[in-house]
Design an enzyme around this catalytic site. Structure first.
Site, short mmCIF file in Angstrom:
data_model
loop_
_atom_site.label_atom_id
_atom_site.label_comp_id
_atom_site.label_asym_id
_atom_site.label_seq_id
_atom_site.Cartn_x
_atom_site.Cartn_y
_atom_site.Cartn_z
N ARG A 257 0.86 -1.19 0.00
CA ARG A 257 0.00 0.00 0.00
C ARG A 257 0.90 1.24 0.00
NH1 ARG A 257 -2.24 1.07 5.51
NH2 ARG A 257 -0.76 2.77 5.44
N HIS A 261 -3.51 4.66 4.73
CA HIS A 261 -4.65 3.72 4.72
C HIS A 261 -5.86 4.38 4.04
CE1 HIS A 261 -7.66 0.87 6.02
NE2 HIS A 261 -8.33 1.85 6.60
N TYR A 270 3.89 5.53 11.52
CA TYR A 270 4.18 4.13 11.86
C TYR A 270 5.00 3.38 10.81
CZ TYR A 270 -0.08 3.49 9.04
OH TYR A 270 -1.02 3.53 8.04
C1 LIG Z 1 -15.47 -5.73 10.73
C2 LIG Z 1 -14.66 -4.49 10.67
N1 LIG Z 1 -13.78 -4.23 11.65
C3 LIG Z 1 -13.01 -3.12 11.61
C4 LIG Z 1 -13.14 -2.23 10.56
C5 LIG Z 1 -12.28 -0.99 10.49
N2 LIG Z 1 -11.27 -1.16 9.44
C6 LIG Z 1 -11.43 -0.62 8.22
S1 LIG Z 1 -10.18 -1.03 7.19
C7 LIG Z 1 -9.38 -1.91 8.39
C8 LIG Z 1 -8.08 -2.58 8.09
C9 LIG Z 1 -8.17 -3.47 6.91
O1 LIG Z 1 -6.89 -3.95 6.58
P1 LIG Z 1 -6.72 -4.94 5.38
O2 LIG Z 1 -7.68 -6.06 5.49
O3 LIG Z 1 -5.28 -5.30 5.32
O4 LIG Z 1 -7.14 -4.07 4.09
P2 LIG Z 1 -6.43 -2.78 3.48
O5 LIG Z 1 -7.06 -1.61 4.14
O6 LIG Z 1 -4.99 -2.86 3.74
O7 LIG Z 1 -6.76 -2.80 2.04
C10 LIG Z 1 -10.10 -1.88 9.57
C11 LIG Z 1 -9.67 -2.55 10.81
C12 LIG Z 1 -14.10 -2.54 9.55
N3 LIG Z 1 -14.26 -1.74 8.49
N4 LIG Z 1 -14.82 -3.67 9.62
#
Ligand SMILES: Cc1ncc(C[n+]2csc(CCOP(=O)(O)OP(=O)(O)O)c2C)c(N)n1
Ligand SMILES: [Mg+2]
Length: 357
Positions: A257, A261, A270
């Protein structure tokens, strides 16, 4: 009693195009020059649409936005392998593949502007709305894949998530069901190595995400997610397998990425800055351009023309977004249920009174 092995589990990693744009001929897919150029063009358009979204967020023209910069090969490589009838079950970082599958970019912008009409896609586009709940997409894709099998529909459902999503129960439940029922599903995980500020090494003690498929009785493969050709090869194989009725596959596209985020995050707090230098040298778009140039399939002139074409497309999509009449604020609860539960109906009525609708 000596212990005896009960199964073999080897997880493979696939790479075709190295960082300097050289290919491993043994794994080179059979694609024409036109197809290879189209794949490159698709990545460049994704990047330009993405850059515009970040700029618009800073100008207050859309809300929070999560960039796909660095993940274009993962999405364009898969899109190139999918058939028109296949289903896309996107999370919040799949703008690239959504566009490649026929969702107009101005609707994606509208979604990030908080407009519910951004989830209403043109007729015939087999793409579910963006779903923010992490890992829910795998469950939907498993169910959809089971339904496609029951209906004898010649389509495959592709469900998306990130590295972080694989720590959710939903991921494991979905893979288990899909394995048992041989769903027509492909699970596509973009391991961009961060889940907001949590690094991949804190998601699992396993060496890869791909290997987790073995526990559910089907194949998993890791691909270099910044290598559009490797992603294409692995995706084609997985889609063909599901279409034949031979069950699901888990694809782990290992990528990075490159941005925050979302626009609500500050990754400098971080993330070691040297990581970005390392991954910039492995940029998926540059890599494919180097390859095409080495094959005399690309030139500065073609690049210039493509950039102009993309700029015009971006402007047209922004104009389409800004030409949309103001949304109905009560839409926020309109699409959640077929029939609204009483409490939401009351809230919608109250909102309607307050906004004078
Ligand atoms: C069930 C749930 N828990 C927490 C969140 C908050 N949240 C949004 S994105 C994220 C991290 C996702 O990381 P990843 O799966 O690696 O996807 P990326 O953002 O890196 O594409 C979190 C914890 C959410 N959207 N849904
Ligand atoms: Mg991630």
């Amino acid at each position: 009693m000596p212990k005896k092995p009960i199964h073999e589990a080897i997880t493979m990693r696939l790479e075709v195009l190295d960082k300097d744009g050289k290919v491993d001929k043994a794994f080179m897919p059979d694609l024409s020059g036109d197809q290879l150029q189209a794949m490159y063009r698709s990545m460049v358009l994704m990047r330009k649409i993405d850059e515009k979204a970040l700029n618009m967020q800073r100008q207050g023209r859309i809300g929070t936005y999560g960039s796909i910069r660095g993940q274009e090969a993962a999405q364009a490589g898969l899109a190139a392998a999918m058939e028109p009838q296949d289903w896309t079950v996107p999370s919040f970082r799949e703008q690239g593949i959504m566009m490649a599958r026929g969702v107009p970019a101005h609707l994606i912008y509208a979604f990030w502007k908080g407009d519910e009409r951004g989830s209403v896609f043109p007729e015939g586009v087999r793409c579910l709305p963006i779903a923010i709940p992490v890992a829910s997409q795998f469950v939907h894709a498993a169910g959809l894949g089971m339904a496609l099998k029951l209906k004898g529909d010649d389509a495959v459902a592709v469900g998306f998530g990130g590295d972080g999503s694989t720590s959710e129960g939903d991921f494991h439940e979905a893979l288990n069901f899909a394995g048992v029922f041989k769903a027509r599903t492909v699970f596509f995980v973009q391991n961009n190595q961060w889940a907001i500020s949590v690094p991949f090494r804190q998601q699992t003690a396993a060496q890869s995400i791909a290997q987790r498929a073995h526990g559910y009785g089907f194949e998993g493969i890791q691909v270099d997610g910044n290598d559009i050709l490797a992603v294409y090869v692995a995706s084609k194989e997985a889609l063909d397998r599901a279409r034949r009725g031979d069950g699901p596959t888990l694809i782990e596209a290992l990528t990075y990425r490159m941005e925050n985020h979302t626009t609500a995050d500050d990754a400098t707090r971080y993330r070691p800055p040297e990581d970005l230098d390392y991954w910039r040298q492995r940029d998926p778009v540059d890599r494919m351009r180097k390859f095409l140039s080495s094959q005399k399939l690309w030139s500065d002139k073609k690049e210039q023309a493509l950039l102009e074409e993309c700029a015009a497309t971006v402007e047209a999509e922004v104009a389409a977004l800004e030409a949309m009449p103001a949304p109905d604020p009560t839409d926020i609860v309109s699409y959640m249920f077929k029939e609204l539960p009483y409490n939401l109906r009351e809230q919608r009525e109250q909102l309607a009174r307050e906004v004078g609708r």
